[in-house]
Design an enzyme around this catalytic site. Structure first.
Site, PDB file in Angstrom:
ATOM      1  N   SER A 169       0.809  -1.222   0.000  1.00 21.35           N
ATOM      2  CA  SER A 169       0.000   0.000   0.000  1.00 21.35           C
ATOM      3  C   SER A 169       0.843   1.273   0.000  1.00 21.35           C
ATOM      4  O   SER A 169       0.515   2.245  -0.682  1.00 21.35           O
ATOM      5  CB  SER A 169      -0.947   0.002   1.204  1.00 21.35           C
ATOM      6  OG  SER A 169      -1.937  -0.988   1.052  1.00 21.35           O
ATOM      7  N   LYS A 191     -11.918  -4.267   9.434  1.00 26.29           N
ATOM      8  CA  LYS A 191     -12.874  -3.686   8.487  1.00 26.29           C
ATOM      9  C   LYS A 191     -14.287  -3.572   9.058  1.00 26.29           C
ATOM     10  O   LYS A 191     -15.068  -2.728   8.616  1.00 26.29           O
ATOM     11  CB  LYS A 191     -12.899  -4.506   7.192  1.00 26.29           C
ATOM     12  CG  LYS A 191     -11.626  -4.375   6.367  1.00 26.29           C
ATOM     13  CD  LYS A 191     -11.720  -5.148   5.060  1.00 26.29           C
ATOM     14  CE  LYS A 191     -10.451  -4.983   4.243  1.00 26.29           C
ATOM     15  NZ  LYS A 191     -10.519  -5.711   2.953  1.00 26.29           N
ATOM     16  N   GLY A 223     -15.661 -13.615   5.826  1.00 25.36           N
ATOM     17  CA  GLY A 223     -15.302 -12.377   6.507  1.00 25.36           C
ATOM     18  C   GLY A 223     -15.760 -11.151   5.737  1.00 25.36           C
ATOM     19  O   GLY A 223     -16.582 -11.235   4.815  1.00 25.36           O
ATOM     20  N   ILE A 259      -7.887 -12.866  -3.922  1.00 26.69           N
ATOM     21  CA  ILE A 259      -7.693 -11.430  -3.707  1.00 26.69           C
ATOM     22  C   ILE A 259      -6.364 -11.132  -3.016  1.00 26.69           C
ATOM     23  O   ILE A 259      -5.983  -9.970  -2.881  1.00 26.69           O
ATOM     24  CB  ILE A 259      -8.868 -10.794  -2.937  1.00 26.69           C
ATOM     25  CG1 ILE A 259      -8.948 -11.321  -1.508  1.00 26.69           C
ATOM     26  CG2 ILE A 259     -10.181 -11.012  -3.679  1.00 26.69           C
ATOM     27  CD1 ILE A 259      -9.946 -10.546  -0.654  1.00 26.69           C
ATOM     28  N   TYR A 313      -2.509 -10.565  -2.992  1.00 26.74           N
ATOM     29  CA  TYR A 313      -1.608 -10.036  -4.022  1.00 26.74           C
ATOM     30  C   TYR A 313      -0.138 -10.293  -3.702  1.00 26.74           C
ATOM     31  O   TYR A 313       0.728 -10.139  -4.572  1.00 26.74           O
ATOM     32  CB  TYR A 313      -1.830  -8.528  -4.186  1.00 26.74           C
ATOM     33  CG  TYR A 313      -1.608  -7.751  -2.904  1.00 26.74           C
ATOM     34  CD1 TYR A 313      -0.345  -7.295  -2.554  1.00 26.74           C
ATOM     35  CD2 TYR A 313      -2.661  -7.519  -2.027  1.00 26.74           C
ATOM     36  CE1 TYR A 313      -0.139  -6.618  -1.358  1.00 26.74           C
ATOM     37  CE2 TYR A 313      -2.462  -6.844  -0.834  1.00 26.74           C
ATOM     38  CZ  TYR A 313      -1.199  -6.393  -0.508  1.00 26.74           C
ATOM     39  OH  TYR A 313      -0.993  -5.738   0.683  1.00 26.74           O
TER      40      TYR A 313
END
Length: 416
Positions: free
Chosen positions: A15, A53, A115, A192, A194
């Site tokens: 990120s 999240k 999740g 998903i 990476y």
């Protein structure tokens, strides 16, 4: 510090690289133990990842519609001392499916996990006219879920999507208990995750000739959407594509395989110099590791010992990222070597049909004594090289090697 990612075990995240190659100059990774810790920092905006999240929601003044419906927030904006939550993962997944031309209509789909990320993917799929949608989980929490041990009930599955963190770096040896023999109709597996470039799940799927997609493009697009929210400005797709290729260049290894005498060492050095990358030759590393020349290893201990040392060297180097690796011709004889190299690497078969075999000194090549040995070896190994390679680069009189041609082949691979 104005912007950051919050989560646990985020040291391997891309990120920071992504955000600082878009529009934000100073983006930090904040590893926290409790969601309330984020408010100790004066942040204008932040991203939220596993396992927070859903935990962040009670601290928000409002949320966008998708965040409300999925109960999953991965982007937060601070405005007038209030915190507003968004789900930009949704746009990231949607864009990744469009980029890869995935059509879900009429398909039977399995989601692995239940999740926050699974709810985001589910929300997208509910609008795609899928034929059926089931979540395979370890513990059932809601509707349309089944235990992963019952996977053999879903033999008509067309697409599998992993939304768990199983296999994510640094825990790359972890893998989901999934048997692809149970899914003869499956044509696509999406993970998903990476990092690594290919999880154990994707590597296993590729053994069954199933197309795979990893989560890198999703990560990039959700970051783009987050910055657009924080900065209130649009980021054009040209910028996004430049960052995408920067990520590929920085994090994915280019691994050269092929016959002895095919030029892997020479080409590897040329590529590394042209692309300003680190270069590793596994045969050189084997000699450094064993403190013996390769012919000495064969003479003293035989081929079996050499292959053992070769595998140890592969284990040491495969977690590097963004480097050029030239391998020995027999590295493909051990499938575990290839699996490890595929985690962070693109496998390129250098099929050199112009090699001049006249006047070759065979004295330092333990497995080759003459031209007939080379021909027999090529007949045996060529199908394996082709099977494990992502790209086959044929070099002949009409198509000589060049770094530009090599680079174009890699670029074309990542642009479908």
């Amino acid at each position: 510090m104005k912007f950051a990612l919050i989560g646990s075990n985020i040291s391997q995240s891309y990120s920071k690289t992504i955000h600082e190659n878009l529009l934000i100059n100073n983006y930090q990774l904040l590893q926290i133990k409790d969601i309330k810790d984020v408010f100790n920092y004066d942040l204008k905006g932040f991203n939220v990842t596993h396992p927070f999240k859903e935990d962040i929601i009670p601290y928000l003044s409002s949320m966008d519609d998708i965040a409300k419906e999925t109960r999953a927030v991965n982007t937060v904006l601070k405005k007038n001392n209030h915190y507003i939550g968004f789900n930009t993962d949704y746009e990231g997944f949607k864009a990744m499916m469009a980029y890869n031309h995935v059509d879900f209509q009429g398909k039977n789909v399995l989601i692995l996990g239940n999740g926050a990320s699974s709810r985001t993917v589910e929300h997208y799929l509910m609008k795609q006219n899928v034929k059926s949608l089931t979540k395979l989980v370890r513990t059932i929490k809601g509707d349309h879920e089944d235990l992963i041990k019952n996977q053999n009930k879903y033999m008509d599955t067309h697409i599998i999507i992993n939304t768990t963190t199983v296999g994510m770096s640094p825990h790359t040896k972890d893998k989901l208990i999934l048997n692809f023999h149970n899914f003869p109709e499956c044509t696509l597996v999406i993970d998903i995750i990476y990092n690594p470039y290919r999880s154990k799940l994707l590597i296993e799927a590729e053994k069954f000739n199933i197309k795979t997609i990893n989560g890198l493009y999703m990560l990039l697009i959700q970051a783009k959407k987050a910055q657009e929210i924080w900065l209130n400005q649009t980021i054009d797709l040209n910028t996004v594509n430049k960052v995408y290729h920067h990520l590929i260049n920085q994090y994915i290894n280019l691994v050269l395989i092929g016959m002895p005498l095919s030029g892997k060492t020479t080409y590897g050095q040329l590529i590394a110099k042209a692309l300003n990358k680190k270069w590793i030759d596994t045969d050189i590393k084997i000699e450094e590791y064993s403190q013996l020349k390769i012919p000495q290893i064969f003479k003293l201990s035989g081929e079996e010992k050499f292959r053992e040392i070769e595998s140890q060297v592969i284990d040491l180097i495969h977690q590097n990222q963004g480097i050029i690796i030239s391998t020995g011709g027999g590295v493909i004889l051990n499938h575990t070597n290839i699996e490890k190299l595929k985690e962070n690497g693109l496998i390129i078969y250098i099929n050199n049909q112009t090699t001049n075999l006249n006047n070759i000194d065979f004295s330092h090549r333990p497995l080759i004594n003459n031209l007939d040995d080379i021909k027999k070896m090529k007949e045996k190994r060529d199908p394996i090289y082709k099977e494990v390679a992502d790209i086959e680069m044929i070099i002949d009189e009409s198509n000589p090697f060049s770094v530009e041609r090599f680079r174009d082949s890699v670029y074309e691979y990542f642009n479908h």
